[in-house]
Scaffold this active site. Structure first.
Site, PDB file in Angstrom:
ATOM      1  N   PHE A 214      20.411 -64.772  -5.367  1.00  0.00           N
ATOM      2  CA  PHE A 214      20.430 -63.711  -4.359  1.00  0.00           C
ATOM      3  C   PHE A 214      20.447 -62.395  -5.134  1.00  0.00           C
ATOM      4  CE2 PHE A 214      22.281 -60.888  -1.253  1.00  0.00           C
ATOM      5  CZ  PHE A 214      21.795 -61.345  -0.038  1.00  0.00           C
TER       6      PHE A 214
ATOM      7  N   ASP B 191      28.970 -68.568  -6.920  1.00  0.00           N
ATOM      8  CA  ASP B 191      28.831 -67.852  -5.656  1.00  0.00           C
ATOM      9  C   ASP B 191      28.691 -68.906  -4.552  1.00  0.00           C
ATOM     10  OD1 ASP B 191      27.785 -66.616  -3.354  1.00  0.00           O
ATOM     11  OD2 ASP B 191      26.984 -64.959  -4.536  1.00  0.00           O
TER      12      ASP B 191
ATOM     13  N   TYR C  68      31.150 -64.037   6.490  1.00  0.00           N
ATOM     14  CA  TYR C  68      30.479 -63.795   7.774  1.00  0.00           C
ATOM     15  C   TYR C  68      29.362 -64.792   8.029  1.00  0.00           C
ATOM     16  CZ  TYR C  68      27.630 -61.060   4.485  1.00  0.00           C
ATOM     17  OH  TYR C  68      26.891 -60.659   3.407  1.00  0.00           O
ATOM     18  N   LYS C  69      29.143 -65.742   7.127  1.00  0.00           N
ATOM     19  CA  LYS C  69      28.114 -66.765   7.347  1.00  0.00           C
ATOM     20  C   LYS C  69      28.793 -67.976   7.991  1.00  0.00           C
ATOM     21  CE  LYS C  69      25.303 -64.712   3.748  1.00  0.00           C
ATOM     22  NZ  LYS C  69      25.064 -64.594   2.301  1.00  0.00           N
TER      23      LYS C  69
ATOM     24  N   ARG D  76      13.407 -70.082   7.674  1.00  0.00           N
ATOM     25  CA  ARG D  76      14.712 -70.597   7.281  1.00  0.00           C
ATOM     26  C   ARG D  76      15.515 -70.950   8.537  1.00  0.00           C
ATOM     27  NH1 ARG D  76      19.219 -67.567   3.840  1.00  0.00           N
ATOM     28  NH2 ARG D  76      19.366 -66.476   5.821  1.00  0.00           N
TER      29      ARG D  76
END
Ligand SMILES: *Cc1c(COP(=O)(O)O)cnc(C)c1O
Length: 411
Positions: A129, A198, A223-224, A378
């Site tokens: 990322f 991560d 928040y995922k 996705r």
């Protein structure tokens, strides 16, 4: 065909031990809507708004400054960290919450390099990322190291006596590939380097086992899959054995052993509190704390089992509904995510020549996934609130959209 899959979906939903969790979330009441973007922004647990209102009106509005002690604001970063800890296989006192994932990547990589002085290389996942890569590069400049970018599959070739720290993503955000955390951690440590993981796309979706696998440092966002709300604070894990020497590059007053001494010199607090910086975003932090209640009584192994069943079922439905299937030579899409369960996170990524228009039309029909430019569709599967009937519906909508787009020369 379609009827048989609908029946199978109903049977899988009926047998699903996590089924009752869905009612804890606000998902809208249109049956045809399917939210497959909880890997980007988790859904809202229905009890959270009232809890946030209490924090605002009573704790802030009435108690005001007293809330730092009486409402537990001061200790919230460690308290909420202890609540996340079991989800990532960490014991108490090893996880602290605050700041963004980006900021915690910076803390972890610089602190990792400082724990390993004399070494000159920071190894980073080449497909990472982007924020992780940017911050690792800055950390390297600050610590006098150079960056070595490597595909996690070829990590061994990049490791050596100069390696200080390795920063890896547990699940690749683009492809959904799950990396082998135990064996990569062992390989990293075998050359005397530190492993920083991560966990943004794995925590809340699959077992991580930070303590069991001896991980050095880890970060992740909330928040995922953890449903903490937009911009909710991230977390930092520091293995117990590193806490005494953990030297944060951002030693703010909240990581001081005695913050209200207002001392001119920084003396770090004991334990994971030294990962704190300054005053935390209390409203977001306490919204997250409330949101984490949806995990009470949930085993992360059952979450993983359901996650794999959901992605398997999506592939089965898509294979059947989509003209040309999803794996054959005539398929309009190709699966990017590995088929092997041991290498699959909780999302599926499909490459598709007309991905932007396909995703736009899926979203118009209530099936919300996302696009990773230029050509990846996705779909994230969140076992606490995604059901098997949703999956069947999403796959049949995808099939219809793909057929439409194929027939439309202007699309
Ligand atoms: C989502 C995500 C981030 C987000 O970082 P922020 O600081 O919250 O913007 C970072 N790393 C990975 C791997 C992610 O998936």
């Amino acid at each position: 065909m379609s009827e048989a899959l609908k029946k199978k979906a109903a049977a899988l939903d009926a047998a699903d031990e996590l089924r009752s969790r869905r009612a804890l979330f606000q998902l809208g009441d249109r049956d045809e809507d399917v939210y497959l973007d909880g890997n980007s922004l988790g859904a809202l647990p229905v009890h959270v708004p009232a809890r946030v209102a209490d924090v605002v009106q009573r704790q802030w509005g009435e108690l005001r400054i007293r809330s730092w002690a009486e409402s537990g604001w001061w200790d919230a970063p460690q308290r909420v960290g202890d609540r996340i800890a079991p989800l990532v296989g960490a014991g108490p006192g090893r996880v602290v919450v605050g700041d963004s994932t980006s900021v915690n990547v910076f803390k972890a990589v610089v602190a990792g390099a400082r724990l390993n002085p004399g070494r000159t290389e920071i190894v980073v996942d080449a497909t990472t990322f982007p924020t992780d890569g940017y911050l690792a590069a800055s950390a390297a400049r600050l610590t006098g190291c150079r960056i070595v970018a490597v595909d996690p599959g070829e990590l061994a070739s990049a490791l050596g006596p100069a390696t200080a720290v390795v920063l890896l993503n547990h699940v690749d955000f683009r492809t959904g590939r799950l990396h082998d955390l135990p064996s990569l951690t062992a390989a990293i440590q075998s050359v005397g380097a530190l492993a920083v993981w991560d966990l943004c796309h794995s925590a809340g979706a699959l077992p991580v086992g930070l303590d069991a696998h001896g991980v050095d440092l880890a970060v992740g966002c909330t928040y995922k899959y953890l449903n903490g709300g937009p911009g909710s604070p991230a977390y930092l894990y520091v293995a117990e054995r590193h806490q005494r020497a953990f030297d944060s590059p951002l030693p703010g007053w909240h990581s001081h052993v005695d913050p209200f001494a207002m001392a001119p010199e920084h003396t770090p607090a004991d334990g994971v509190a030294r990962g704190r910086v300054g005053t935390p975003a209390i409203l977001s932090l306490l919204a997250l704390e409330a949101a984490l209640e949806v995990w009470d009584g949930v085993s992360i192994d059952s979450v993983r089992a359901k996650s794999l069943a959901l992605t398997d079922f999506f592939l089965e439905c898509a294979e059947s509904h989509v003209e040309g299937g999803v794996s054959g030579p005539d398929s309009p899409v190709s699966l990017v995510t590995p088929l092997a369960h041991s290498e699959r996170g909780s999302q599926l990524a499909l490459r598709c020549a007309k991905a932007p228009v396909v995703m736009e039309r899926l979203i118009e029909r209530g099936v919300v996934g996302d696009l990773r430019r230029p050509d990846v569709l996705r779909f994230g599967f969140t076992p606490l609130y995604t059901g098997f009937a949703d999956v069947e519906r999403a796959a049949s909508t995808l099939a219809r959209v793909l057929a439409e787009v194929a027939e439309d020369p202007t699309a």
